[in-house]
Motif scaffolding. Sequence first.
Motif, short mmCIF file in Angstrom:
data_model
loop_
_atom_site.label_atom_id
_atom_site.label_comp_id
_atom_site.label_asym_id
_atom_site.label_seq_id
_atom_site.Cartn_x
_atom_site.Cartn_y
_atom_site.Cartn_z
N PRO A 105 0.82 -1.21 0.00
CA PRO A 105 0.00 0.00 0.00
C PRO A 105 0.85 1.26 0.00
O PRO A 105 2.02 1.21 0.40
CB PRO A 105 -0.79 -0.10 1.31
N VAL A 111 -4.44 4.23 -0.02
CA VAL A 111 -4.33 2.88 -0.57
C VAL A 111 -3.50 2.89 -1.83
O VAL A 111 -2.63 2.05 -2.04
CB VAL A 111 -5.73 2.30 -0.86
N GLN A 147 -3.99 -2.10 -6.51
CA GLN A 147 -4.53 -2.64 -5.26
C GLN A 147 -5.91 -3.23 -5.47
O GLN A 147 -6.73 -2.69 -6.21
CB GLN A 147 -4.62 -1.53 -4.21
N ARG A 190 -8.31 -3.24 -3.29
CA ARG A 190 -9.36 -2.36 -2.79
C ARG A 190 -9.66 -1.24 -3.78
O ARG A 190 -10.81 -0.84 -3.95
CB ARG A 190 -8.94 -1.74 -1.44
#
Lengths: 303, 354
Positions: free
Chosen positions: A27, A277, A291, A293
């Motif tokens: 991250p 993020v 990522q 997310r």
Amino acid sequence: MGPPPVRRIVVEREPTVVAPPPSNGRPAPLPDAPMGAKVTERMRIENVSLAYGDRWVVRDVTLPVREGEVLALIGASGSGKTTLLRSLNRLTEVTAGATRAGRVTLDGQEISDLEVTALRRRISMVFQQPNPFPMSVFENVAYALREERRGGRDEEHRGGWRGRRRAGRKELEPAVVEALQRAGLYEEVKADLNHPALRLSGGQQQRLCIARALAANPEVLLLDEPCSALDPISTATIEQLISRLRESVAIVIVTHNLQQAFRVADHVAFMHLGELVEYGSSDQVFDNPRQQRTREYISGAFG
Amino acid sequence: MIHTPMGPAAPSPRPLPSPTASPSRPARQSTGHGQDSISSWPLMDRVGYLLCWAAGLLLCALAAGIVLVMFVKGISYLRPGLLLEHPSASQSQSGSGGFLDPIEGTLLLTAIGIALAAPIGVAVAVWLSEYRRPAALAQAVESGIEMIAGAPSVVLAFFGLLIFARPSLAFLSQTSAGGAVYGRSFFAAGAMMSLLALPLVVSATREGLAQIPAHMREASYALGKTRATTIRRVLLPSIRPSIASGTTLGMGRIIGDTAIVVILLGASLHLEGAGGTPGLSTLRGTGSTLTSYVFENSPAGEGNAPEKAYAAAFVLLMMVLALNMVVTRLSSGKPRWLAGLTGPMLWRWMPWRD
């Protein structure tokens, strides 16, 4: 899955000059220094954490704010993006109990070391709700132009009581007109400069707020969901305006609206629950998020 | 006696553009009427409804009665000359002159009271709403204002007499030959009258400030403005209508009070100056107002001139009604001319304009 099929308003744009961030999957991957020769870093957010009381709403965020580009902060509600934005001109200090850890620098200087009224003339802000003051259009911009008198008498006001006279309309007019022109509002309001600003339409009011924010010639412009209270046409106008302003001022925009981030931003920072993020160029984040997310968020799985 | 409404009744100012006022909300059907017929209600509800209805009607009739009686009686005894003649002591009603002095007294006293109450009230309200530091002091001030708002004016008047009869404050009133300080003057009465108006000004101003959304203040801070500048240049101008209506309510309160006039103004027949300096002598001297004039001339008082009392009461009623109308118009925010009239007039002179 790519971003929603939207047309960019500004078609011709030079590709942003940044080295591709490392894609090792951790991250908050971050470019440290200004990469390209063309972009200079105006502000730097370094390991910033923000708390209200003992509730941390932003954790350890590091981001660059560069001249000549638009940085969009995206993320679901409660991700801390607005708080982060408000900390950049120290507006979080208005809230009792707000604390910050980490460094925020403007041209290399920690912002806490700068005098706050001077700082906010260099880093100005536009809010979610169009909020012109209940004065005339002219006065709204002129208000922003007049500088606060610091304690004691400085050169300008040495004339004692008479020296306290505030700058008159004649002196301010060129600057007011220029600010209105930069905000693309002048042509619409030039006949009604003395009319109450509250009589303008919502979109015009918001552009007046932008003009107001530009009046003191800031280096950084913070936009906190500037279009969320506006209709699509006004939104488009303001997005075009943002693209045009990018040349002369570093812009940080917080938005809920992914399409908007895609349309206006050069770089995108995706925040979730107070953490950064993913940060990258707009194309990279939207077309090829690193990522999981981020991918879920921009595909609409949550948020 | 008609008293203007007090306390939380201070009207709200012209609404600022509210962030939540979205046009998208569909108009809700009004409930209560037209939903069902009264015959289907339970008995208790029907009785309750009728009682409410009757109470409203009674109040309406009472108000109409007061206005009507005062109107009829007042008009029949009122001659234009009464407004312009000085009163004189006389046994007969025909010989007792008019009530020019009480009218002057009412105007002067109201002017003094509101001139003290408006700036102090606005300042206190701004401090309470915008600064509130130290918090303990703010709470103490709040309860103090509540106390003043609830105190009977006769108590305030009596307290004022204690203060203004002190030898150190002799310069504000008259001193008798023996050296005793009367403590009765326009200064003394005006100062105590301002306490009547103060809570109204404070609450109206605070309500106005509470209606300004936080982002309006922040917008000003974000332009590099200090809190003080924001208050002076953004907040106070926005709540002009609230301040004006609080001030007007306060004026109504002052005009309608009797106890302070009787105890602290002397309720003398004429404006009696004290000392040689013109203007100042009037302020140090005694006088009367329409309220004390009505009281003295009513069958309850000494003058026993009910005709004069009716006429004066009518004038008083008209003044208060006119003020109430001003308040209603100001708080409805509709007519710009009225707000425009009172606002800038008060405003132009204020030192806080940059």
